[in-house]
Design a protein around this motif. Structure first.
Motif, PDB file in Angstrom:
ATOM      1  N   TRP A  62      24.910  13.093  23.121  1.00 42.11           N
ATOM      2  CA  TRP A  62      24.023  14.252  23.055  1.00 42.11           C
ATOM      3  C   TRP A  62      24.292  15.100  21.818  1.00 42.11           C
ATOM      4  O   TRP A  62      25.424  15.216  21.387  1.00 42.11           O
ATOM      5  CB  TRP A  62      24.315  15.250  24.147  1.00 42.11           C
ATOM      6  CG  TRP A  62      24.520  14.855  25.545  1.00 42.11           C
ATOM      7  CD1 TRP A  62      25.509  14.080  26.059  1.00 42.11           C
ATOM      8  CD2 TRP A  62      23.743  15.289  26.657  1.00 42.11           C
ATOM      9  NE1 TRP A  62      25.383  14.020  27.420  1.00 42.11           N
ATOM     10  CE2 TRP A  62      24.310  14.749  27.808  1.00 42.11           C
ATOM     11  CE3 TRP A  62      22.620  16.105  26.773  1.00 42.11           C
ATOM     12  CZ2 TRP A  62      23.797  14.984  29.075  1.00 42.11           C
ATOM     13  CZ3 TRP A  62      22.113  16.330  28.026  1.00 42.11           C
ATOM     14  CH2 TRP A  62      22.689  15.770  29.165  1.00 42.11           C
ATOM     15  N   LYS A  63      23.248  15.794  21.396  1.00 45.41           N
ATOM     16  CA  LYS A  63      23.413  16.912  20.461  1.00 45.41           C
ATOM     17  C   LYS A  63      22.336  17.937  20.770  1.00 45.41           C
ATOM     18  O   LYS A  63      21.192  17.580  21.046  1.00 45.41           O
ATOM     19  CB  LYS A  63      23.295  16.448  19.010  1.00 45.41           C
ATOM     20  CG  LYS A  63      24.639  15.961  18.450  1.00 45.41           C
ATOM     21  CD  LYS A  63      24.573  15.592  17.003  1.00 45.41           C
ATOM     22  CE  LYS A  63      25.062  16.681  16.080  1.00 45.41           C
ATOM     23  NZ  LYS A  63      26.502  16.908  16.099  1.00 45.41           N
ATOM     24  N   SER A  69      16.213   6.937  25.420  1.00 41.42           N
ATOM     25  CA  SER A  69      16.586   8.035  24.523  1.00 41.42           C
ATOM     26  C   SER A  69      15.425   9.006  24.378  1.00 41.42           C
ATOM     27  O   SER A  69      14.263   8.653  24.626  1.00 41.42           O
ATOM     28  CB  SER A  69      16.955   7.477  23.144  1.00 41.42           C
ATOM     29  OG  SER A  69      18.057   6.606  23.274  1.00 41.42           O
ATOM     30  N   MET A  75      14.205  13.498  23.376  1.00 43.04           N
ATOM     31  CA  MET A  75      14.499  14.885  23.004  1.00 43.04           C
ATOM     32  C   MET A  75      13.753  15.782  23.978  1.00 43.04           C
ATOM     33  O   MET A  75      12.592  15.522  24.314  1.00 43.04           O
ATOM     34  CB  MET A  75      14.002  15.121  21.577  1.00 43.04           C
ATOM     35  CG  MET A  75      14.353  16.465  20.961  1.00 43.04           C
ATOM     36  SD  MET A  75      13.388  17.886  21.515  1.00 43.04           S
ATOM     37  CE  MET A  75      11.714  17.406  21.112  1.00 43.04           C
ATOM     38  N   ILE A 121      18.971  16.485  22.155  1.00 41.43           N
ATOM     39  CA  ILE A 121      18.606  15.138  21.680  1.00 41.43           C
ATOM     40  C   ILE A 121      19.567  14.201  22.398  1.00 41.43           C
ATOM     41  O   ILE A 121      20.785  14.417  22.350  1.00 41.43           O
ATOM     42  CB  ILE A 121      18.823  15.044  20.155  1.00 41.43           C
ATOM     43  CG1 ILE A 121      17.900  16.021  19.424  1.00 41.43           C
ATOM     44  CG2 ILE A 121      18.608  13.621  19.657  1.00 41.43           C
ATOM     45  CD1 ILE A 121      18.353  16.342  17.997  1.00 41.43           C
ATOM     46  N   PHE A 122      19.055  13.196  23.090  1.00 41.85           N
ATOM     47  CA  PHE A 122      19.957  12.325  23.870  1.00 41.85           C
ATOM     48  C   PHE A 122      19.689  10.860  23.568  1.00 41.85           C
ATOM     49  O   PHE A 122      18.582  10.374  23.698  1.00 41.85           O
ATOM     50  CB  PHE A 122      19.833  12.611  25.382  1.00 41.85           C
ATOM     51  CG  PHE A 122      18.424  12.714  25.891  1.00 41.85           C
ATOM     52  CD1 PHE A 122      17.725  13.911  25.817  1.00 41.85           C
ATOM     53  CD2 PHE A 122      17.786  11.611  26.443  1.00 41.85           C
ATOM     54  CE1 PHE A 122      16.416  14.008  26.283  1.00 41.85           C
ATOM     55  CE2 PHE A 122      16.481  11.697  26.921  1.00 41.85           C
ATOM     56  CZ  PHE A 122      15.797  12.908  26.823  1.00 41.85           C
ATOM     57  N   GLY A 123      20.763  10.162  23.163  1.00 41.84           N
ATOM     58  CA  GLY A 123      20.708   8.716  22.993  1.00 41.84           C
ATOM     59  C   GLY A 123      21.283   8.097  24.257  1.00 41.84           C
ATOM     60  O   GLY A 123      22.426   8.368  24.608  1.00 41.84           O
ATOM     61  N   LYS A 170      24.550   7.052  18.671  1.00 41.29           N
ATOM     62  CA  LYS A 170      25.201   8.163  17.961  1.00 41.29           C
ATOM     63  C   LYS A 170      24.532   8.398  16.611  1.00 41.29           C
ATOM     64  O   LYS A 170      24.244   9.542  16.238  1.00 41.29           O
ATOM     65  CB  LYS A 170      26.685   7.854  17.739  1.00 41.29           C
ATOM     66  CG  LYS A 170      27.502   7.859  19.009  1.00 41.29           C
ATOM     67  CD  LYS A 170      28.968   7.597  18.687  1.00 41.29           C
ATOM     68  CE  LYS A 170      29.767   7.440  19.956  1.00 41.29           C
ATOM     69  NZ  LYS A 170      31.157   7.122  19.750  1.00 41.29           N
ATOM     70  N   TRP A 209      21.538   7.633  15.537  1.00 40.92           N
ATOM     71  CA  TRP A 209      20.181   8.186  15.657  1.00 40.92           C
ATOM     72  C   TRP A 209      20.223   9.669  16.038  1.00 40.92           C
ATOM     73  O   TRP A 209      19.557  10.498  15.418  1.00 40.92           O
ATOM     74  CB  TRP A 209      19.382   7.394  16.699  1.00 40.92           C
ATOM     75  CG  TRP A 209      18.086   8.064  17.058  1.00 40.92           C
ATOM     76  CD1 TRP A 209      16.920   8.041  16.345  1.00 40.92           C
ATOM     77  CD2 TRP A 209      17.830   8.884  18.206  1.00 40.92           C
ATOM     78  NE1 TRP A 209      15.960   8.797  16.974  1.00 40.92           N
ATOM     79  CE2 TRP A 209      16.492   9.323  18.118  1.00 40.92           C
ATOM     80  CE3 TRP A 209      18.600   9.289  19.301  1.00 40.92           C
ATOM     81  CZ2 TRP A 209      15.909  10.150  19.089  1.00 40.92           C
ATOM     82  CZ3 TRP A 209      18.028  10.107  20.264  1.00 40.92           C
ATOM     83  CH2 TRP A 209      16.699  10.526  20.152  1.00 40.92           C
ATOM     84  N   ALA A 210      21.050  10.012  17.055  1.00 44.01           N
ATOM     85  CA  ALA A 210      21.087  11.404  17.527  1.00 44.01           C
ATOM     86  C   ALA A 210      21.592  12.334  16.413  1.00 44.01           C
ATOM     87  O   ALA A 210      21.065  13.430  16.212  1.00 44.01           O
ATOM     88  CB  ALA A 210      21.977  11.520  18.762  1.00 44.01           C
ATOM     89  N   TYR A 230      18.835  12.666  13.698  1.00 45.55           N
ATOM     90  CA  TYR A 230      17.739  13.497  14.227  1.00 45.55           C
ATOM     91  C   TYR A 230      18.172  14.964  14.163  1.00 45.55           C
ATOM     92  O   TYR A 230      17.454  15.834  13.664  1.00 45.55           O
ATOM     93  CB  TYR A 230      17.458  13.056  15.661  1.00 45.55           C
ATOM     94  CG  TYR A 230      16.237  13.654  16.342  1.00 45.55           C
ATOM     95  CD1 TYR A 230      15.725  14.915  16.012  1.00 45.55           C
ATOM     96  CD2 TYR A 230      15.582  12.948  17.356  1.00 45.55           C
ATOM     97  CE1 TYR A 230      14.609  15.453  16.660  1.00 45.55           C
ATOM     98  CE2 TYR A 230      14.464  13.469  18.010  1.00 45.55           C
ATOM     99  CZ  TYR A 230      14.000  14.727  17.656  1.00 45.55           C
ATOM    100  OH  TYR A 230      12.899  15.255  18.311  1.00 45.55           O
ATOM    101  N   TRP A 231      19.394  15.243  14.668  1.00 44.83           N
ATOM    102  CA  TRP A 231      19.884  16.623  14.706  1.00 44.83           C
ATOM    103  C   TRP A 231      19.995  17.210  13.298  1.00 44.83           C
ATOM    104  O   TRP A 231      19.608  18.357  13.057  1.00 44.83           O
ATOM    105  CB  TRP A 231      21.237  16.657  15.419  1.00 44.83           C
ATOM    106  CG  TRP A 231      21.821  18.024  15.551  1.00 44.83           C
ATOM    107  CD1 TRP A 231      21.559  18.939  16.526  1.00 44.83           C
ATOM    108  CD2 TRP A 231      22.771  18.638  14.674  1.00 44.83           C
ATOM    109  NE1 TRP A 231      22.288  20.090  16.305  1.00 44.83           N
ATOM    110  CE2 TRP A 231      23.037  19.935  15.176  1.00 44.83           C
ATOM    111  CE3 TRP A 231      23.426  18.215  13.517  1.00 44.83           C
ATOM    112  CZ2 TRP A 231      23.921  20.808  14.558  1.00 44.83           C
ATOM    113  CZ3 TRP A 231      24.311  19.092  12.903  1.00 44.83           C
ATOM    114  CH2 TRP A 231      24.550  20.375  13.424  1.00 44.83           C
TER     115      TRP A 231
END
Ligand SMILES: Cc1cc2nc3c(=O)[nH]c(=O)nc-3n(C[C@H](O)[C@H](O)[C@H](O)COP(=O)(O)OP(=O)(O)OC[C@H]3O[C@@H](n4cnc5c(N)ncnc54)[C@H](O)[C@@H]3O)c2cc1C
Length: 461
Positions: free
Chosen positions: A321-322, A349, A351, A381-383, A395, A397-398, A401-402
């Protein structure tokens, strides 16, 4: 550690203690996020506050790191610890509703679904999160937001009192009348101050709601997000909450086959009022937007909405997550969201943007330790995927994205939407301007930082 000391400790508890080699150890050490694979020295499944006091004393005296587990749902697995003692409250699930005062007493190991089930019989609910398998304790102590937050505030805004076992093993009650400073810190400061064995919450009317998901293809996402920005800014009726998601249509029943695996933009609505008012509020959304590919919003009991997505997210998936608190959603941010959602690494995954205005913002900034009364939304944002081999891709990708959207957001995130790899400055940012006061109280209540397996507040020097 001497076998004899462990045997004496286990003997002194009502609940079971498992160590490495115990037949239940491997099951007992599992947490919700399968990316976490910690091997505690001992797991004490406490039956009552007396067990918790004994466990805190045992860990402190034997210099064992402590992790406290409510529902075990925490992203970075802060309900477990390598080579330490897990104080697992999952057996402490008592719930008692008092319909006269509309309050509910909740054991420290309850899941939110346990409470929703008990309160629904009285037409009541406490504002918790949107997945019913989440622990009340971890969710509440860091804030707790969900469908009813615009109307009734965060979970902490409805906390009346908490029973707490402190680092010295003593048992206290914290409320507006007693141990006020501890009560302030517990409402947003996470598990930093002690082990909460029981919560008393104010509950509120919530029986049938008009709720559920409305789904568009990703090509409509920018239109939906721009509408969402204006809709939120006009501060509509607090009984109406809408969260926004960028995800994938799950390829399975009951989703229509022609839409399986399509990337999507979803609005998940919840109106807590009469059915006619709910229908009117949701119809206004429907008429403002292009025709959706799926529209499952309608009348349903509140606990049904609370459990609607549980089946998609069972225990044992890989999670990364982020998050960020947000106040603006400019066109450039929307562009970055849509571009990154187009690259979702796996089917699960996504958001989410959750509203935290309305009643949440009406609390005074210094009323509780929650540091972001001025934020309009909490984003995550969750992978997610069942396959451990996908962990690195989730990880990457998240994080990417963040990086793309963070410049539009506040410095801090909801502590419950962070992993444990973000560094101290992000932890400080999560508590915002309340950090210094929290650090002073940490020094008073836990000067040795016994409770440090959490989004940690270091005791003030
Ligand atoms: C699928 C999913 C959906 C979610 N949705 C939401 C949402 O809608 N809204 C929201 O607000 N959050 C949401 N969350 C985040 C959730 O609030 C956190 O994961 C939270 O930490 C879970 O609490 P827990 O008790 O299950 O955690 P645990 O893993 O058991 O514990 C996490 C931490 O909480 C502390 N803690 C736990 N129990 C106690 C206790 N009794 N006393 C003192 N400290 C304790 C400890 O510091 C521990 O390290 C969601 C999480 C998931 C996985």
């Amino acid at each position: 550690m001497k076998e004899e000391a462990i045997a004496n400790f286990a003997q002194s508890l009502r609940g079971p203690v498992s160590g490495r080699g115990h037949p239940e150890y491997d099951e007992a050490r599992k947490v919700y996020n399968a990316m976490i694979n910690k091997r505690p020295h001992l797991i004490a499944r406490c039956a009552d506050a007396a067990d918790v006091m004994a466990a805190v004393n045992f860990a402190r005296d034997n210099k064992l790191p402590i992790a406290v587990r409510g529902g075990g749902h925490n992203g970075p697995g802060l309900g477990s610890v390598d080579d330490g003692l897990v104080i697992d409250l999952s057996m402490m699930k008592g719930v008692r509703v008092d319909p006269t005062t509309k309050t509910v007493r909740v054991g420290g190991g309850c899941l939110t679904g346990d409470v929703d089930h008990a309160t629904h019989a009285f037409g009541l609910a406490v504002p918790f999160g949107v997945i019913s398998t989440t622990g009340v304790a971890g969710l509440t102590l860091s804030g707790g937001h969900g469908y009813l937050s615009r109307q009734y505030g965060l979970a902490i805004d409805n906390l009346i009192e908490a029973d707490v076992v402190l680092a010295d093993g003593s048992f206290v009650t914290a409320s507006k009348a007693t141990n006020q400073d501890l009560f302030w810190a517990l409402r947003g400061g996470g598990g930093n101050f002690g082990v909460v064995t029981s919560f008393l919450f104010q509950a509120h009317p919530a029986g049938m709601v008009y709720g559920g998901p409305i789904i568009w293809e990703l090509k409509d996402a920018a239109t939906i997000m721009r509408w969402y920005r204006e809709f939120s800014a006009s501060a509509p009726n607090d009984a109406f909450s809408v969260f926004l998601g960028l995800q994938t249509v799950p390829p399975g029943d009951p989703f229509p086959k022609e839409h399986w695996a399509k990337k999507m933009c979803a609005l998940v609505v919840c109106h807590n009022g009469t059915q006619a008012e709910g229908e009117k509020a949701v119809n206004a959304v429907r008429s403002a937007l292009p025709p959706p590919i799926i529209d499952w919003a309608g009348p349903m009991p509140y606990p049904v909405l609370q459990t609607l997505f549980d089946g998609l997210l069972p225990k044992g998936l890989q999670w990364y997550w982020k998050g960020d608190f947000m106040n603006t959603l400019p066109d450039a941010a929307i562009e970055a969201h849509v571009a990154n959602a187009a690259k979702l690494p796996t089917l699960l995954s996504g958001m989410h943007i959750y509203p935290i205005d309305g009643a949440v913002q009406r609390q005074k900034r210094d009323a509780t330790a929650w540091g972001y009364r001025d934020a309009a939304w909490s984003m995550v944002i969750f992978g997610v995927d069942p396959d451990p081999a996908k962990a690195p891709a989730l990880k990457t990708w998240a994080r990417e994205y963040w990086e793309a959207v963070h410049p539009f957001n506040f410095a801090g995130a909801y502590a419950n939407f962070m992993m444990d790899d973000e560094g101290e400055s992000r932890v400080k940012a999560a508590y915002g301007e309340n950090y210094d006061r929290l650090a002073t109280l940490k020094k008073k209540y836990d000067p040795m930082n016994l409770f440090r397996v959490n989004q940690n507040i270091r005791p003030a020097p």
